[in-house]
Write an enzyme that holds these catalytic residues in place. Structure first.
Site, PDB file in Angstrom:
ATOM      1  N   TYR A 161       0.833  -1.194   0.075  1.00 44.52           N
ATOM      2  CA  TYR A 161       0.159  -0.191   0.113  1.00 44.52           C
ATOM      3  C   TYR A 161       0.708   1.380  -0.248  1.00 44.52           C
ATOM      4  O   TYR A 161       0.285   2.225  -0.004  1.00 44.52           O
ATOM      5  CB  TYR A 161      -0.863   0.024   1.177  1.00 44.52           C
ATOM      6  N   LYS A 228       2.799 -14.264   5.576  1.00 43.95           N
ATOM      7  CA  LYS A 228       2.814 -15.403   4.645  1.00 43.95           C
ATOM      8  C   LYS A 228       4.376 -15.525   4.294  1.00 43.95           C
ATOM      9  O   LYS A 228       5.069 -15.429   3.343  1.00 43.95           O
ATOM     10  CB  LYS A 228       2.017 -14.459   3.245  1.00 43.95           C
ATOM     11  N   ASP A 282      -3.000 -17.769   4.866  1.00 45.88           N
ATOM     12  CA  ASP A 282      -4.300 -18.296   4.438  1.00 45.88           C
ATOM     13  C   ASP A 282      -4.838 -19.450   5.243  1.00 45.88           C
ATOM     14  O   ASP A 282      -6.058 -19.490   5.507  1.00 45.88           O
ATOM     15  CB  ASP A 282      -3.756 -19.151   2.963  1.00 45.88           C
ATOM     16  N   ASP A 306      -6.200  -6.108   5.699  1.00 48.04           N
ATOM     17  CA  ASP A 306      -7.222  -5.542   4.958  1.00 48.04           C
ATOM     18  C   ASP A 306      -8.412  -6.662   4.506  1.00 48.04           C
ATOM     19  O   ASP A 306      -9.509  -6.512   4.873  1.00 48.04           O
ATOM     20  CB  ASP A 306      -6.818  -5.125   3.505  1.00 48.04           C
TER      21      ASP A 306
END
Ligand code: NAP
Length: 415
Positions: A161, A228, A282, A306
């Site tokens: 971002y 991740k 995930d 987000d």
């Protein structure tokens, strides 16, 4: 008629919140800027502001009150002053430290940065904070929405971002492709847009520090670092490593890692300690559905947070009831997580719960817990009475559908 630059007149009553040694000093009559916002913003902020003021009156019997300071942003400001975020509005929020806002339109297209991103980055509001808990009676798509009671701390100023990206075929993308090929032997396809993902030690640590502090101060059981890192080792993997480092170096007495709990405490965390664990992003999505009650505070990089916060909000009944806050070292801006829902603008129809609960968060941030608690309970009571706006009424049996302003009236009666 040419747009006039905005000059704001602060209220003649009330006092400023001041920051002393990094902490808020809140007067009994703080001046708080409020941005009504676009679309449904004016409806929900008007409803919320009445309910918030009434809860303060109720909790403190007139000893404390909020002096609201209307500051424009968004379409209204664009129309009147030629700017979506007039510098005077930005300055007012900086000067008065804590503010409430409604949703703002993000114009799609070149030349516009999201107003929310501009506010977050400009005021360095690095922790996007979202409590997600179920209010009994709110229709939910899952069998046990009551098992969800988490607070997400999402880093809000970096990751993908940060806006470092170049269009396919642009001169900059060409230069970068050449540099990568010549210097680092990395090949990027000619027809690719290129973005840079950055996650830094300083920004990760201050976010995780805030999440751990919150967990300690609020008697929470655990902080999960969501990353991740199995794929993106030096950004997301580093987020995980720096997160554990903050816990180990700065909170050695108050925290314990999940690995230590399993190794040395037979799987049961020692009394009073916050457990630090980590979960791959995930997996986190399915864990929130299948083992909801195992999660408490989550600390995440920007993009994971987000996605995760909207998914979590869906489990407790959706956007109309989910509040959020953008918090820096002292400055804080509270808001609902929904957008401007333009098709309902000015109809006095939508649900003001998310905006009212953003007000609850704001009152708690000011240290006015009595008022925050009173207001939250009044919202719960109103929904338990099945007095709700259209969005919940259409999913509930025997509900009394009311307008946005009437919902606020009912909440105020229930204070
Ligand atoms: P949205 O405004 O959140 O609305 C999507 C749908 O969610 C609405 O049509 C409505 O569903 C439901 N909804 C949202 N708020 C509700 C409320 N208070 N009560 C009841 N239902 C509510 O999302 P969007 O249409 O994607 O975004 C519109 C604009 O908002 C965009 O310009 C976007 O950039 C902006 N936005 C701003 C913020 C912010 O300021 N923080 C956040 C998100 C989006 P039904 O039609 O099913 O009734």
């Amino acid at each position: 008629m040419p747009a006039q630059p905005l000059k704001l007149k602060p209220p003649t009553e009330g006092h400023k919140i001041v920051i002393v040694e990094g902490r808020l000093k809140v007067p009994d009559d703080p001046i708080l800027p409020i941005i009504e916002g676009d679309g449904i913003g004016p409806d929900v902020t008007k409803a919320a502001r009445r309910a918030i003021s009434a809860s303060v009156e109720r909790a403190f019997g007139g000893r404390r009150r909020i002096v609201w300071y209307d500051v424009p942003a968004g379409e209204v400001a664009m129309f009147k002053y030629g700017e979506l975020l007039p510098p005077a509005t930005f300055d007012a929020i900086r000067e008065y430290v804590v503010a409430l806002k409604g949703p703002l339109t993000t114009p799609i297209g070149a030349g516009f940065r999201s107003l929310n991103v501009a506010l977050r980055q400009g005021l360095d509001l690095y922790a996007n904070t979202r409590p997600v808990y179920w209010i009994p009676g709110v229709p939910s798509p899952v069998k046990h929405p009551e098992r969800m009671n988490i607070v997400i701390f999402r880093e809000a100023t970096e990751d993908v971002y940060a806006g470092i990206e170049w269009e396919k075929g642009s001169e900059e993308a060409g230069k970068l492709r050449k540099f990568l090929a010549d210097e680092l032997r990395v090949k990027v396809p000619e027809d690719a847009g290129i973005g840079l993902k950055q996650i830094s030690e300083f920004k990760t640590k201050r976010l995780v520090r805030k999440a751990i502090r919150y967990a300690i101060q609020n008697g929470r059981r655990s902080v999960a670092l969501v990353h991740k890192g199995n794929i993106m080792k030096y950004t997301e993997g580093a987020f995980r490593a720096w997160g554990y480092e903050v816990a180990r170096q700065e909170f050695p007495k108050e925290t314990v890692t999940q690995a230590e709990v399993d190794r040395s405490h037979g799987g049961t965390p020692p009394e009073g300690k916050v457990v630090i664990k980590d979960v791959v992003a995930d997996n986190m999505f399915q864990q929130l559905l299948t083992r909801t009650e195992d999660y408490d505070v989550l600390a995440t990089p920007n993009l994971n947070g987000d996605y995760l916060s909207d998914a979590a909000a869906a489990q407790i009944g959706g956007l109309g009831v989910a509040p959020g806050a953008n918090i820096g070292d002292a400055h804080a801006l509270f808001e609902p997580i929904h957008g401007t829902a333009p098709k309902y603008a000015g109809m006095d129809k939508v649900n003001p719960t998310a905006e009212i609960l953003a007000g609850v968060m704001m009152l708690e941030y000011l240290g006015w817990r009595e008022a925050g608690g009173t207001l939250r309970e009044a919202v719960k009571k109103t929904i338990a009475q099945k007095i709700v706006t259209y969005d919940l009424a259409r999913q509930m049996e025997g509900a009394k559908e009311v307008k946005c302003s009437e919902f606020a009236d009912a909440v105020m009666r229930n204070l």
